[in-house]
Design a protein around this motif. Structure first.
Motif, short mmCIF file in Angstrom:
data_model
loop_
_atom_site.label_atom_id
_atom_site.label_comp_id
_atom_site.label_asym_id
_atom_site.label_seq_id
_atom_site.Cartn_x
_atom_site.Cartn_y
_atom_site.Cartn_z
N GLU A 53 0.82 -1.21 0.00
CA GLU A 53 0.00 0.00 0.00
C GLU A 53 0.86 1.26 0.00
O GLU A 53 0.53 2.24 -0.67
N CYS A 54 1.95 1.22 0.74
CA CYS A 54 2.86 2.37 0.76
C CYS A 54 3.45 2.60 -0.63
O CYS A 54 3.60 3.74 -1.09
N LYS A 55 3.78 1.50 -1.30
CA LYS A 55 4.31 1.63 -2.67
C LYS A 55 3.27 2.28 -3.58
O LYS A 55 3.58 3.21 -4.33
N LYS A 56 2.05 1.76 -3.50
CA LYS A 56 0.99 2.29 -4.36
C LYS A 56 0.78 3.78 -4.11
O LYS A 56 0.47 4.53 -5.03
N ALA A 57 0.93 4.17 -2.86
CA ALA A 57 0.66 5.56 -2.49
C ALA A 57 1.88 6.46 -2.72
O ALA A 57 1.84 7.65 -2.40
N GLY A 58 2.95 5.88 -3.26
CA GLY A 58 4.14 6.70 -3.52
C GLY A 58 4.98 6.95 -2.28
O GLY A 58 5.81 7.87 -2.25
N ASN A 59 4.77 6.14 -1.24
CA ASN A 59 5.53 6.25 0.02
C ASN A 59 6.29 4.97 0.32
O ASN A 59 6.20 4.43 1.43
N PRO A 60 7.05 4.42 -0.65
CA PRO A 60 7.59 3.07 -0.45
C PRO A 60 8.46 2.92 0.80
O PRO A 60 8.54 1.84 1.36
N ASN A 61 9.08 4.03 1.21
CA ASN A 61 10.05 3.90 2.32
C ASN A 61 9.46 4.23 3.69
O ASN A 61 10.18 4.28 4.67
N MET A 62 8.14 4.45 3.75
CA MET A 62 7.56 4.95 5.00
C MET A 62 7.34 3.87 6.06
O MET A 62 7.13 4.18 7.23
N CYS A 63 7.41 2.59 5.67
CA CYS A 63 7.12 1.57 6.69
C CYS A 63 8.27 0.61 6.95
O CYS A 63 9.03 0.25 6.07
N TYR A 64 8.38 0.23 8.20
CA TYR A 64 9.29 -0.81 8.68
C TYR A 64 8.40 -1.92 9.24
O TYR A 64 7.63 -1.68 10.17
N MET A 65 8.52 -3.13 8.72
CA MET A 65 7.70 -4.23 9.21
C MET A 65 8.57 -5.20 10.05
O MET A 65 9.70 -5.49 9.67
#
Lengths: 423, 423
Positions: A238-250
């Motif tokens: 979802e972050c990738k789709k929203a243009g925020n690929p680097n915003m999450c750490y899982m």
């Protein structure tokens, strides 16, 4: 009869009756513990065969020929990366398999951010006057401990059944000093909340003022259903789709799949994040315990093997959750004493006591030999403003012990509420 | 004939002869590696029986009844504390047994000092404009990497056969921003130096301007003799005697005793330090891998078991060290080409090339298929001002491979020196 409708006299009678019952429990000198989310004996036994898959006669080579007995492979063996990337729903170049604790890796990730920043940081977080983190509440005490230790100011936002209060969050992230947030997206600790697709998509689409904002996505209970496996939207996708690929750490681990503290933990993120973190990690480590990775891969074979294994855990946990939920349902709900949340999975049942009663209940339980997580632990700085939330962990005791502990718990809750009403 | 005494013509002839020999090696397309201190196959095999001591039928209780399969015991199981406290020469309340890597714990310790300070700090180290660390050289590249990553300025001081240059150190510690120093007291990496009793006592008696000064005592090779076990004075005991009980942090691991990266690491220090660190660690971890601790304790039984085990390692390593030392002794020393250090133990042989030749030798070796640790790695910021030090790691290759690799190494050293003299 609903306690709130009792008159003074009725309340007083009820209270003396309850105290008699309570003293009876006290005299039993019990020692029961519903404090921590520790797997019980039957659950631990499920993974014992894993100890036999590696022995002195084994082949110790990973798929690519690497000898797991020696140094090397900072990001983990390929076999483990494949299994756990499937488990986390990411690509094999989007994962690092590390040591035995995801909590440790979360702390490490936060410590590195403080000391050196994350990908895209202008400067290390510790160079700011103030760093703030959003904490959905009720939440996991050890997340809060990490922030408190590192002097990161915690801002609580309400966590609902389907995710955190997004309106509040979207307001908070306008502040550039808000650098991230904690999330337990599935069967959250302790509430059992499961983030809805809408919540995940809205989180992924955030545009925080801090361009190095990070969602710490602690997917601790990804496969840990008890009653019902509820799917959760993949935050990285979802972050990738929203243009925020680097915003999450899982983050994830096998602590509640195989052996707590002796399992395997992993970290998933965008490929750019992974490359950046790998470079940072090369100062901290040569390689993590590849023997234990191999042990896990040989035992489970693949992510489906883990999912099958979790069905057995669910079978063991279900009657324990039943015990807790039935006690609350039958003994407290009819009298209007607080409320509780019935989770679909995870490790906890949350009891929401009448305002101002949680600490007293925990205290009464303790005196009667029943240990609970401290009241307030579910909130940053141990500050539950309503003094209401109590986390009950049903996994470790036997069913008989649980039944007894919950009997006592309910009496304590009644006493605390009756005392409050009598004041 | 000594190269330095050759005339231009002789040198030119020698150089073409050497290049012919070198081209012969190159055409063999070899792939030999003397870069890292990795145990070899025979060494790894020594610890295979350890994998059989824990299996699905085992008892998983530590001495005090703690279940090693579950959470708990942040400072390690008592059984492991007893064994490794004997190993480190400290009391059982002066040790914490942690994860699988002492390097990771050294990094963590330094990171915690930066973020929060150590016992006695006025403020976190990162709040100072400048933090400096003393680095005896030649030293261990990964120590230097930790400092470089954390922006700690490194000050090299010469390391001699019996310890670091104490006069230089006593001068440097007058600077309050000098917060600590690295030491590898026994069979140092790479020189093989063993600190004399005098050196240890002088270190322990230091009165640094920084009252939160810490000696990072990386006792990586405590029992890793090859030719001769040389005792080293116990730094913690000496620090206590000198009234500096909190000045030292001791580190060790079984990485080169059992399995690199899959062993057990430990941290020893004064009881006050241990209490302080334990409190800090509680933000990072619930517990480390107790199953692997149990595996190690059941295998070795006690510290004497470890010492017995190390005799077998020495047997395997000795012919490898012989191969390297003999090559240097027979092929380079007679021609006056550099010098070398014959260690009593540890994992390395140091070749000290003629000034300005180390990088060229490593480059020539690489082209001929022999990988060495990069020249300069032995110094902070990879800056060996003399371009002289080369670390040779004899443990991993077979003896045949080593013989061949050293044959090539010696030709490369000759070429580099002849080239230099021809300029």
């Amino acid at each position: 009869m609903n306690y709130a409708q009792m008159n003074e006299n009725q309340l007083s009678q009820e209270l003396s009756r309850l105290k008699e019952e309570y003293d009876g429990f006290k005299s039993m000198n019990l020692k029961l513990n519903m404090a921590r989310g520790k797997p019980g004996q039957e659950q631990l036994a499920l993974s014992l065969p894993m100890l036999d898959v590696l022995n002195s006669k084994s082949d110790f080579k990973a798929e690519n020929g690497i000898d797991c007995r020696n140094y090397g492979e900072l990001t983990g063996i390929v076999d483990a990366k494949r299994m756990f990337s499937d488990y986390m729903g990411v690509n094999e170049n989007e994962i690092i398999v590390v040591g035995s604790s995801s909590l440790t890796f979360m702390y490490d990730s936060m410590a590195r951010a403080m000391l050196k920043g994350v990908l895209g940081s202008d400067k290390p977080w510790c160079k700011y006057d103030k760093v703030k983190f959003i904490c959905p509440v009720p939440g996991y005490d050890r997340h809060f401990t990490i922030c408190e230790f590192l002097d990161i100011e915690m801002i609580p936002v309400p966590l609902n059944e389907d995710g955190p209060d997004m309106d509040a969050i979207e307001e908070l992230i306008k502040d550039e000093s808000v650098k991230g947030m904690w999330c337990v997206p599935k069967y959250s600790n302790p509430l059992g909340s499961v983030f809805s697709d809408k919540a995940v998509k809205r989180l992924a689409a955030m545009k925080p003022a801090a361009k190095d904002f990070r969602i710490f996505w602690d997917n601790a209970y990804a496969v840990h259903y008890v009653y019902k496996d509820v799917p959760v939207c993949n935050i990285l996708q979802e972050c990738k789709k929203a243009g925020n690929p680097n915003m999450c750490y899982m983050f994830g681990s096998t602590s509640k799949i195989t052996f707590p503290g002796a399992g395997v933990a992993f970290f998933a993120a965008s490929e750019d994040n992974i490359k950046f973190v790998e470079k940072q990690l090369s100062a901290q480590s040569i390689s993590w315990d590849k023997m234990n990775m191999l042990r896990h891969v040989r035992f489970f074979k693949n992510a489906d093997g883990i999912r099958e294994h979790m069905k057995k855990h669910a079978e063991i946990l279900r009657p324990r959750f039943d015990s807790v939920i039935n006690a609350l349902k039958n003994n407290l709900a009819p009298m209007g004493i607080g409320s509780y949340v019935e989770p679909d999975g995870g490790y906890f049942v949350t009891y929401i006591a009448p305002k101002g009663c949680a600490k007293r209940i925990v205290e009464l339980c303790k005196e009667a030999g029943v240990t609970l997580t401290g009241a307030g632990a579910t909130h940053p700085y141990k500050n539950d403003p309503d003094d209401s939330y109590i986390r009950i962990a049903p996994s470790f005791p036997s069913i008989e012990e649980l039944d007894k502990a919950m009997e006592i718990f309910c009496v304590c809750a009644k006493i605390a509420y009756a005392e409050k009403l009598s004041k």
